[in-house]
Scaffold this active site. Structure first.
Site, PDB file in Angstrom:
ATOM      1  N   ASP A 241      37.850  42.057  42.264  1.00 14.23           N
ATOM      2  CA  ASP A 241      37.992  41.165  41.114  1.00 14.23           C
ATOM      3  C   ASP A 241      36.651  40.573  40.702  1.00 14.23           C
ATOM      4  OD1 ASP A 241      39.939  40.454  39.331  1.00 14.23           O
ATOM      5  OD2 ASP A 241      40.437  38.568  40.310  1.00 14.23           O
TER       6      ASP A 241
ATOM      7  N   ASP B 286      47.277  38.564  39.063  1.00 14.43           N
ATOM      8  CA  ASP B 286      46.926  37.318  39.738  1.00 14.43           C
ATOM      9  C   ASP B 286      48.160  36.555  40.198  1.00 14.43           C
ATOM     10  OD1 ASP B 286      44.225  37.822  39.246  1.00 14.43           O
ATOM     11  OD2 ASP B 286      44.348  36.950  37.256  1.00 14.43           O
TER      12      ASP B 286
END
Length: 466
Positions: free
Chosen positions: A306, A353
């Site tokens: 990420d 997420d």
């Protein structure tokens, strides 16, 4: 895959004075509440789902073991970068490669070749598309081409086909991709509302009976006569495709279909969120982490993934903006200005997420409930209560709060897993150290219920010699 998207829209990032603190706070709280709701519901459903499978002595499909956790960040990166190149215009793809080559100090002769390729490709891209037979002939040496005579009727056939086959480009692929994602979202939503639909149908005479259906495609593992596969033993056959549905599933799909139709035609944020929430809850429920160590490795890998794709490149944000599908949750920033129906400026949070930390937190729910017990736990009638699930939900909420605070401070996209992973991983480990359960937590493993070849042989002894 953690699709980290800036929780603010581009317009907010460029002109924050357009939205008041009240508007920004409302959007953030809404996303905050939806994400935590998905994790709580998904975690509770996951524990029930796995306990049900264990009770029936079946194997769990779609498990993430240590092997899959090691490969997941790399495979996710390949998919993400492939989508990025897909969304880039053709000439920009080559320009991107050339810029990377210069940054990596590739010899100038190779950079010149890349630039020459760009010029050649750009020039050829403006030429009319040639029929297939001409493209084939161009790949054949000239001396052989002279000996080949293509009949006029063959040339005419290729021209006829070329005129009638529609052009398939990026827009057409995106329409198909959006439809497939939305349809999967419809099935997830129908699964969640099915208990309500079943309850209503059982009140109506004639509709309460719930007949099951099995849609499957089976192949034989050895040669057999026509008609024999139906009665063949399990060791001689295997399923290529198998889906079990019932009448109430069909009614639930029909009931939820207006959401699909509305989203495909209107792209409204409310229908987007209905599909996104359904995706998240069912993803957390059905994506099974096989062990705590696999979950820790997965979070650690995606932590790096990420950060790299958000801070190091524009890949993540470009892909998120390029896919016009419900892969994120939205809430309008301008809801107080124009109302919920006309709002167009949205805060966003990627489903990755929510789902990625969610499947890890769901594992802690199963650890709390001792879905898989050690011998010592099974013999101990005075087991201490566990609260890892509740504590890690608070940790997730804290991580998400930090993400939104940093995002609003810097007015830029943030890799949410940068803040979520340390909170969701370190806090339960700290709690286990305080309670003296570090070894039990770290070694918690549901691997014996994973659907793999070794476990299939234990369930079906007939496969041991195959």
């Amino acid at each position: 895959m953690a699709e980290t998207v800036p929780p603010v829209s581009d317009s907010l990032a460029s002109n924050t004075t357009k939205f008041t603190f009240e508007e920004q706070a409302t959007a953030s709280v809404a996303l905050y509440s939806m994400s935590i709701f998905c994790i709580i519901v998904g975690g509770i459903r996951s524990a029930k789902y796995v306990a049900k499978i264990v009770k029936k002595n079946k194997l769990i499909e779609g498990s993430i073991t240590m092997k899959e956790a090691k490969k997941f960040p790399l495979s996710a990166s390949m998919v993400l970068f492939g989508l990025y190149l897909f969304f880039k215009p053709s000439d920009q793809r080559f320009n991107w490669v050339a810029s990377v080559a210069q940054k990596l100090q590739v010899p100038q002769e190779y950079v010149d070749k890349i630039n020459a390729t760009i010029i050649s490709y750009t020039a050829n891209s403006t030429e009319p598309t040639k029929p297939l037979y001409e493209k084939i002939l161009n790949k054949i040496p000239a001396n052989i081409q002279e000996q080949i005579v293509v009949p006029e009727f063959v040339q005419g056939y290729f021209h006829w086909v070329a005129e009638r086959i529609p052009h398939i480009g990026k827009d057409e692929v995106m329409i198909l991709l959006t439809f497939l994602i939305c349809f999967e979202g419809l099935t997830a939503l129908a699964t969640l509302v099915k208990p309500l639909i079943s309850g209503l149908l059982r009140i109506i005479p004639g509709l309460g009976f719930n007949a099951p259906y099995l849609l499957s495609l089976k192949k034989g593992t050895k040669e057999m006569d026509e008609g024999d596969i139906e009665d063949a033993s399990k060791k001689d056959t295997e399923y290529l495709f198998k889906v079990e549905i019932d009448r109430h599933d069909i009614f639930a799909l029909i009931f939820c279909s207006p959401v699909l139709i509305s989203h495909l035609t209107q792209r409204h944020w409310i229908t987007n969120n209905l599909i996104g929430i359904a995706f998240s809850i069912l993803g957390i429920e059905r994506l099974h982490l096989a062990s705590f160590r696999a979950g820790a490795l997965l979070l650690a890998g995606l932590f790096i993934y990420d950060i790299f794709w958000v801070f190091g490149t524009d890949v993540m944000t470009s892909v998120a903006k390029g896919i016009d599908a419900p892969i994120l949750l939205q809430f309008p920033q301008d809801i107080y200005q124009v109302g919920p129906w006309e709002a167009v400026k949205h805060s966003m949070l990627g489903l990755g997420d929510i789902v990625i930390p969610g499947i890890f937190i769901a594992l802690l729910r199963r650890f709390d409930q001792r879905v898989v017990q050690t011998t010592a736990e099974a013999k101990n009638p005075n087991k201490k209560g566990r609260y890892y699930f509740a504590v890690t939900i608070v940790a997730y909420a804290l991580g998400l709060l930090i993400t939104m605070a940093v995002m609003h401070h810097f007015k830029a996209a943030q890799p949410a897993l940068l803040y979520l992973v340390p909170c969701c991983l370190l806090i339960p480990l700290l709690l286990s150290a305080i309670r003296g359960e570090t070894s039990a937590l770290w070694n918690y493993d549901e691997g014996k219920y994973v659907d793999n070849e070794e476990n299939r042989k234990k369930v079906d002894p007939s496969k041991k010699n195959n």
